[in-house]
Scaffold this active site. Structure first.
Site, short mmCIF file in Angstrom:
data_model
loop_
_atom_site.label_atom_id
_atom_site.label_comp_id
_atom_site.label_asym_id
_atom_site.label_seq_id
_atom_site.Cartn_x
_atom_site.Cartn_y
_atom_site.Cartn_z
CE LYS A 89 43.04 28.70 40.64
NZ LYS A 89 42.22 29.16 41.75
CG ASP A 147 40.67 31.39 39.24
OD1 ASP A 147 41.10 30.44 38.57
OD2 ASP A 147 40.85 31.48 40.47
CB CYS A 150 42.44 32.74 43.06
SG CYS A 150 41.13 31.70 43.75
#
Length: 180
Positions: free
Chosen positions: A75, A13, A109
């Protein structure tokens, strides 16, 4: 010890405005670029993720351009291991038993994905100078929590020298050029 033939890299990310807002973002991004280039030099498998890119934006250009032609795995869960496409990508790299993990945010995350990999039996190494969060406190919280759960904590130089193993290795000069 890390080994080229059994190690891969997961990039979590590094996207949108958040990548520029995290603690010490310039250094974080620079270290991630070096890690990705080194992983490519060492021919490590690389998987990269984007959390809800329609809302958070895509992977920042300097990282995206390094990863092309790979495509990001989109995701929505914080733990990428809950995403079918990610699980399939990880399983497709059947020789990989160890995953290096970098990205943002360390306490969300990155943390949840690393734990998910650990729970699936992988050896997980968090590259501590290649993760960040919006605050230094949350970055440190993520690193400490992962260490307490059994994730190995490494650094950019430490993991690269461990992978290269020998100054006579053909990749050594390229790796040295990245970290000096």
């Amino acid at each position: 010890m890390l080994a080229k033939g059994t190690t891969g890299l997961i990039v979590v990310d590094i996207q949108g405005k958040l990548a520029r807002l995290v603690h010490d973002s310039e250094s974080f991004i620079s270290h991630c670029e070096k890690l990705i280039k080194a992983a490519q030099t060492l021919a490590l498998p690389i998987i990269y993720l984007e959390q809800n890119p329609d809302k958070l934006g895509s992977t920042i250009e300097e990282v995206h351009s390094l990863l092309a032609p790979l495509e990001a795995i989109e995701k929505f869960t914080f733990n990428a291991c809950e995403a079918t496409e990610f699980r399939a990508a990880v399983q497709a790299e059947s020789q990989v038993t160890t995953w290096l993990v970098c990205g943002i945010e360390a306490h969300i995350c990155v943390y949840q994905t690393a734990i998910g990999l650990l729970d699936r039996g992988y050896d997980v190494h968090l590259v501590s100078d290649c993760v960040s969060s919006r605050t230094q406190t949350n970055k440190q919280l993520g690193i400490t929590a992962l260490m307490n759960k059994g994730v190995a904590i490494t650094g950019l130089e430490m993991c690269l020298y461990e992978l290269v193993k020998d100054c006579r290795a053909p990749e050594f000069r390229s790796i040295l050029g990245l970290i000096r």
